[in-house]
Motif scaffolding. Sequence first.
Motif, PDB file in Angstrom:
ATOM      1  N   GLU A 198      18.383   1.047  44.047  1.00 28.23           N
ATOM      2  CA  GLU A 198      18.456   2.232  42.515  1.00 28.23           C
ATOM      3  C   GLU A 198      17.630   3.035  42.968  1.00 28.23           C
ATOM      4  OE1 GLU A 198      15.998   1.218  39.013  1.00 28.23           O
ATOM      5  OE2 GLU A 198      17.678  -0.082  39.288  1.00 28.23           O
ATOM      6  N   ASN A 199      17.317   3.671  42.263  1.00 23.45           N
ATOM      7  CA  ASN A 199      16.733   5.270  43.112  1.00 23.45           C
ATOM      8  C   ASN A 199      16.246   6.312  41.896  1.00 23.45           C
ATOM      9  OD1 ASN A 199      15.339   7.621  43.780  1.00 23.45           O
ATOM     10  ND2 ASN A 199      17.245   8.168  44.711  1.00 23.45           N
ATOM     11  N   GLN A 200      14.466   6.452  41.224  1.00 25.89           N
ATOM     12  CA  GLN A 200      14.617   6.863  40.413  1.00 25.89           C
ATOM     13  C   GLN A 200      14.376   5.884  38.746  1.00 25.89           C
ATOM     14  OE1 GLN A 200      15.350  11.225  40.006  1.00 25.89           O
ATOM     15  NE2 GLN A 200      15.197  11.036  42.628  1.00 25.89           N
ATOM     16  N   GLY A 201      14.431   5.305  39.036  1.00 31.60           N
ATOM     17  CA  GLY A 201      14.714   4.040  37.347  1.00 31.60           C
ATOM     18  C   GLY A 201      15.977   4.469  36.500  1.00 31.60           C
ATOM     19  N   TRP A 202      17.285   5.716  37.383  1.00 29.49           N
ATOM     20  CA  TRP A 202      18.632   5.917  36.586  1.00 29.49           C
ATOM     21  C   TRP A 202      19.515   6.042  37.315  1.00 29.49           C
ATOM     22  CZ3 TRP A 202      20.792  10.774  36.543  1.00 29.49           C
ATOM     23  CH2 TRP A 202      20.494  11.232  37.315  1.00 29.49           C
ATOM     24  N   MET A 203      19.443   6.262  38.491  1.00 30.48           N
ATOM     25  CA  MET A 203      20.372   6.596  39.226  1.00 30.48           C
ATOM     26  C   MET A 203      20.325   5.023  40.525  1.00 30.48           C
ATOM     27  SD  MET A 203      20.812   9.510  41.145  1.00 30.48           S
ATOM     28  CE  MET A 203      18.666  10.243  41.019  1.00 30.48           C
ATOM     29  N   TYR A 204      21.807   4.655  40.965  1.00 33.36           N
ATOM     30  CA  TYR A 204      22.227   3.306  42.051  1.00 33.36           C
ATOM     31  C   TYR A 204      23.040   4.206  42.728  1.00 33.36           C
ATOM     32  CZ  TYR A 204      23.426  -1.254  43.574  1.00 33.36           C
ATOM     33  OH  TYR A 204      23.600  -1.705  44.567  1.00 33.36           O
ATOM     34  N   MET A 236      25.031   7.230  37.679  1.00 36.22           N
ATOM     35  CA  MET A 236      24.032   7.948  37.026  1.00 36.22           C
ATOM     36  C   MET A 236      23.835   6.969  35.370  1.00 36.22           C
ATOM     37  SD  MET A 236      24.569  11.621  38.785  1.00 36.22           S
ATOM     38  CE  MET A 236      26.187  11.654  38.735  1.00 36.22           C
ATOM     39  N   LYS A 249      18.928   5.992  30.695  1.00 32.73           N
ATOM     40  CA  LYS A 249      17.339   5.177  31.222  1.00 32.73           C
ATOM     41  C   LYS A 249      16.936   6.679  31.810  1.00 32.73           C
ATOM     42  CE  LYS A 249      19.087   0.898  33.094  1.00 32.73           C
ATOM     43  NZ  LYS A 249      19.754   0.197  34.168  1.00 32.73           N
ATOM     44  N   LEU A 250      17.182   8.349  32.022  1.00 33.38           N
ATOM     45  CA  LEU A 250      16.774   9.054  32.265  1.00 33.38           C
ATOM     46  C   LEU A 250      15.803   9.838  31.689  1.00 33.38           C
ATOM     47  CD1 LEU A 250      17.382  11.955  33.987  1.00 33.38           C
ATOM     48  CD2 LEU A 250      18.655  12.031  32.609  1.00 33.38           C
ATOM     49  N   ASN A 251      15.475   9.326  30.973  1.00 38.52           N
ATOM     50  CA  ASN A 251      14.097   9.876  30.380  1.00 38.52           C
ATOM     51  C   ASN A 251      13.090   8.784  29.453  1.00 38.52           C
ATOM     52  OD1 ASN A 251      14.117  12.634  30.330  1.00 38.52           O
ATOM     53  ND2 ASN A 251      15.678  12.953  29.455  1.00 38.52           N
TER      54      ASN A 251
END
Length: 136
Positions: free
Chosen positions: A106-112, A129, A133-135
Motif C-alpha cells: 500500500e502507498n499513501q493510503g489509497w494506492m496498492y 487506485m 480513499k484519496l482524500n
Amino acid sequence: MTKEIWLNLPVRDVEVSQAFFSAIGFTLKPEQSAPGERACFLVGKTVVMLFAESIFKHVNGGLPMNDTQSTAQMLISFDAESRAEIDELAHKVKQSGGHVFSEPAENQGWMYGFAFADPDGHRWNGLYMDFSKLNT
C-alpha cells in the motif's frame, strides 16, 4: 486529434519478450507483430511495440540505447482492477522471468501496487487506485 499512444521499446529477443508479456496477461496484437522483428501488445488503451534492437536503432534515428541495467529512462505505469489483480500480476512476473524490485504494498493510503523490470530491464509499475480513499 490523437487516437492512440504507442510506446516503442527495444528488446534483445522479440520471442522472449513476447512470451513474457503474453504470460503476464498483456494482449498480443498478432496482426501488427512480426517474428524476430517486433511484437505488438495492447495494454489498456495503449499500444506497446517491442522492436528488435537493430530495428529500434534505425527507427529512433540511430541514437544509442540506454543500458537498462544501470540507468532508468522512465517508469511505465498502468492501473489494475483490484489488489488481487496486482498480487496475481506480481506472481506472474516472477514466474515469467521478470524482476519484481518493489513488492506489492500500500502507498499513501489509497494506492496498492508493485514495480518490476521486464527481461530487457524496462521498468513497469502496476497500481490499483482506490479513489474513494484519496482524500480521507
